[in-house]
Design a protein around this motif. Structure first.
Motif, mmCIF file in Angstrom:
data_model
loop_
_atom_site.group_PDB
_atom_site.id
_atom_site.type_symbol
_atom_site.label_atom_id
_atom_site.label_comp_id
_atom_site.label_asym_id
_atom_site.label_seq_id
_atom_site.Cartn_x
_atom_site.Cartn_y
_atom_site.Cartn_z
ATOM 1 N N UNK A 259 0.826 -1.223 0.000
ATOM 2 C CA UNK A 259 0.000 0.000 0.000
ATOM 3 C C UNK A 259 0.853 1.264 0.000
ATOM 4 N N UNK A 260 1.974 1.208 -0.708
ATOM 5 C CA UNK A 260 2.835 2.390 -0.835
ATOM 6 C C UNK A 260 2.340 3.322 -1.924
ATOM 7 N N UNK A 261 3.229 4.176 -2.425
ATOM 8 C CA UNK A 261 2.838 5.244 -3.348
ATOM 9 C C UNK A 261 2.227 4.753 -4.651
ATOM 10 N N UNK A 262 2.842 3.725 -5.263
ATOM 11 C CA UNK A 262 2.350 3.299 -6.584
ATOM 12 C C UNK A 262 0.946 2.704 -6.449
ATOM 13 N N UNK A 263 0.676 2.018 -5.345
ATOM 14 C CA UNK A 263 -0.669 1.485 -5.103
ATOM 15 C C UNK A 263 -1.664 2.622 -4.879
ATOM 16 N N UNK A 264 -1.242 3.615 -4.103
ATOM 17 C CA UNK A 264 -2.143 4.728 -3.760
ATOM 18 C C UNK A 264 -2.463 5.610 -4.959
ATOM 19 N N UNK A 265 -1.432 5.857 -5.793
ATOM 20 C CA UNK A 265 -1.626 6.810 -6.897
ATOM 21 C C UNK A 265 -2.121 6.162 -8.172
ATOM 22 N N UNK A 266 -1.861 4.874 -8.343
ATOM 23 C CA UNK A 266 -2.197 4.211 -9.611
ATOM 24 C C UNK A 266 -3.153 3.038 -9.435
ATOM 25 N N UNK A 267 -2.683 1.982 -8.783
ATOM 26 C CA UNK A 267 -3.456 0.737 -8.770
ATOM 27 C C UNK A 267 -4.818 0.891 -8.093
ATOM 28 N N UNK A 268 -4.825 1.359 -6.853
ATOM 29 C CA UNK A 268 -6.089 1.434 -6.106
ATOM 30 C C UNK A 268 -7.118 2.348 -6.781
ATOM 31 N N UNK A 269 -6.765 3.604 -7.103
ATOM 32 C CA UNK A 269 -7.781 4.457 -7.727
ATOM 33 C C UNK A 269 -8.227 3.953 -9.095
ATOM 34 N N UNK A 270 -7.317 3.324 -9.845
ATOM 35 C CA UNK A 270 -7.687 2.845 -11.178
ATOM 36 C C UNK A 270 -8.556 1.585 -11.111
ATOM 37 N N UNK B 291 -6.835 -5.479 0.723
ATOM 38 C CA UNK B 291 -5.518 -4.840 0.591
ATOM 39 C C UNK B 291 -4.589 -5.463 1.629
ATOM 40 N N UNK B 292 -3.297 -5.335 1.374
ATOM 41 C CA UNK B 292 -2.312 -5.934 2.267
ATOM 42 C C UNK B 292 -1.065 -5.059 2.328
ATOM 43 N N UNK B 293 -0.539 -4.902 3.537
ATOM 44 C CA UNK B 293 0.748 -4.217 3.706
ATOM 45 C C UNK B 293 1.332 -4.718 5.017
ATOM 46 N N UNK B 294 2.648 -4.922 5.059
ATOM 47 C CA UNK B 294 3.229 -5.431 6.311
ATOM 48 C C UNK B 294 3.229 -4.368 7.410
ATOM 49 N N UNK B 295 2.944 -3.118 7.033
ATOM 50 C CA UNK B 295 2.739 -2.060 8.021
ATOM 51 C C UNK B 295 1.232 -2.037 8.339
ATOM 52 N N UNK B 296 0.874 -2.532 9.529
ATOM 53 C CA UNK B 296 -0.542 -2.731 9.888
ATOM 54 C C UNK B 296 -1.342 -1.433 9.825
ATOM 55 N N UNK B 297 -0.731 -0.360 10.282
ATOM 56 C CA UNK B 297 -1.402 0.949 10.302
ATOM 57 C C UNK B 297 -1.751 1.392 8.879
ATOM 58 N N UNK B 298 -0.773 1.217 7.995
ATOM 59 C CA UNK B 298 -0.961 1.613 6.590
ATOM 60 C C UNK B 298 -2.032 0.746 5.923
ATOM 61 N N UNK C 215 -2.006 -8.048 6.913
ATOM 62 C CA UNK C 215 -0.573 -7.733 7.016
ATOM 63 C C UNK C 215 0.260 -8.875 6.427
ATOM 64 N N UNK C 216 -0.394 -9.953 6.023
ATOM 65 C CA UNK C 216 0.305 -11.095 5.428
ATOM 66 C C UNK C 216 -0.322 -11.430 4.084
ATOM 67 N N UNK C 217 0.491 -11.438 3.029
ATOM 68 C CA UNK C 217 -0.043 -11.770 1.709
ATOM 69 C C UNK C 217 -0.514 -13.223 1.656
ATOM 70 N N UNK D 33 0.852 -6.680 -7.383
ATOM 71 C CA UNK D 33 2.001 -6.777 -6.481
ATOM 72 C C UNK D 33 2.742 -5.442 -6.531
ATOM 73 N N UNK D 34 2.573 -4.651 -5.467
ATOM 74 C CA UNK D 34 3.133 -3.288 -5.407
ATOM 75 C C UNK D 34 4.103 -3.165 -4.237
ATOM 76 N N UNK D 35 4.914 -4.180 -4.071
ATOM 77 C CA UNK D 35 5.822 -4.273 -2.919
ATOM 78 C C UNK D 35 7.229 -3.812 -3.307
ATOM 79 N N UNK D 36 8.166 -3.743 -2.348
ATOM 80 C CA UNK D 36 9.570 -3.557 -2.713
ATOM 81 C C UNK D 36 10.021 -4.637 -3.712
ATOM 82 N N UNK D 37 10.977 -4.285 -4.546
ATOM 83 C CA UNK D 37 11.382 -5.143 -5.671
ATOM 84 C C UNK D 37 11.753 -6.572 -5.277
ATOM 85 N N UNK D 38 12.405 -6.721 -4.115
ATOM 86 C CA UNK D 38 12.899 -8.063 -3.735
ATOM 87 C C UNK D 38 11.765 -9.033 -3.423
ATOM 88 N N UNK D 39 10.552 -8.501 -3.239
ATOM 89 C CA UNK D 39 9.399 -9.359 -2.948
ATOM 90 C C UNK D 39 8.543 -9.656 -4.186
#
Length: 343
Positions: A11-22, A34-41, A55-57, A71-77
């Motif tokens: 749920x970082x920037x690319x999800x917020x600005x592109x994927x989710x609204x689209x 939605x899923x993000x390892x940051x529970x608050x986010x 918080x777990x995919x 999949x809008x996670x850091x590249x290594x994931x």
């Protein structure tokens, strides 16, 4: 028509600005998780879109009854999560760069093939109107033989818009694997392959960290590229352009020069050898600047391909070829040699 049930992982920037609204704007989609390892986010975004948050995919894939995920996670994931989703019988739209190695990219392609599910990589520059028009002009022979090209993608860096700022994964080698070259350069390798209609076969590159002292990845890269037909050109990718974003490409042909996203008013300018100039106003390119293109078209294309069982416009194989150029550039910088792109 049955709606596509979609989950967004990350749920970082690319999800917020592109994927989710689209996804939310697409009438054929039902956003279900939605899923993000940051529970608050995860909770914040889940509440915003009125869907459960995880918080777990692994839990999302097990419990959310999704047909497809982004999949809008850091590249290594990218590879591990995409593979897990495909194995769970779920279609995948994965952000770029698709993976951090050729082995990972191959595993994703193989898993998609074995699962019978679709894998698409979110290379959005193919859907920019000026780029599509340039491809048509080159394909039709109007531009003649292509002599050279130069392309650049640069802005002030992700800390300006990423949800974590300077602390973000973009700047950490163990999570991002590559910096500006993977964030921006891979867009342009994909664009060049698409517009020129041929593969890049050799790369020479300088890849440096010159502006972001806090980063463990590159922030500025300049490459010389050679295509299979022998055309040579340059690619610059940078997080050190402090003024206006540069997202331009110029193609020098036998009969004309094509200037893509180089002029503030005209998305494509064609300068013919005989002195004629044709200006095309085809709408703005996507951008982090205000007033950029409103839709990336990536999400709509993915949804259409899944619902109508069509080929995805940017396959895993295509994503791997564009990644291959980046991997060759990194190797060239390390070895100080010209490197052949792996086929």
């Amino acid at each position: 028509m049955k709606k596509l049930r979609v989950g967004v992982i990350g749920c970082g920037s690319i999800a917020r600005h592109r994927h989710l609204p689209e996804y939310a704007a697409n009438p054929n989609v039902e956003l279900v998780a939605v899923c993000d390892n940051n529970a608050e986010r995860a909770l914040e975004i889940g509440e915003k879109y009125g869907v459960p948050s995880y918080t777990s995919f692994v839990e999302l894939l097990r419990n959310a009854e999704v047909d497809a995920v982004s999949v809008c996670t850091p590249n290594y994931l990218h590879a591990p999560i995409s593979n897990a989703a495909l194995l769970a019988g779920v279609h995948v739209l994965c952000e770029k760069p698709m993976a951090t190695s050729e082995e990972e990219a191959k595993s994703m392609i193989e898993t998609a093939k074995n699962s019978g599910k679709k894998l698409m990589i979110a290379h959005n520059q193919r859907f920019v109107a000026s780029h599509q028009k340039a491809r048509q002009l080159i394909e039709s022979g109007e531009v003649g033989k292509i002599y050279s090209f130069r392309t650049a993608f640069g802005h002030g860096g992700p800390e300006g818009w990423s949800v974590e700022g300077k602390e973000g994964w973009f700047f950490q080698k163990d999570k991002a694997f590559v910096g500006a070259m993977g964030d921006l350069g891979v867009h342009k390798t994909d664009l060049l392959r698409y517009v020129l209609g041929e593969e890049i076969v050799e790369v020479g590159a300088f890849v440096e960290t010159s502006a972001k002292e806090f980063a463990t990845v590159d922030d500025t890269a300049v490459c010389v590229l050679k295509t299979e037909s022998g055309t040579i050109g340059t690619l610059a990718a940078s997080w050190s352009y402090v003024g206006k974003e540069d997202n331009s490409t110029i193609i020098y042909g036998e009969n004309a020069i094509l200037r893509l996203e180089d002029d503030p008013n005209n998305s494509l300018v064609v300068q013919y050898k005989n002195g004629d100039v044709v200006n095309y106003q085809l709408g703005k390119i996507q951008s982090n600047d205000e007033g950029g293109q409103s839709s990336s078209h990536v999400i709509d294309q993915f949804v259409d391909a899944v619902l109508n069982d069509k080929e995805v416009p940017v396959s895993g194989e295509e994503g791997m070829k564009s990644l291959g150029v980046i991997l060759a550039a990194l190797e060239s910088n390390e070895t100080k040699q010209i490197v052949r792109v792996k086929e």
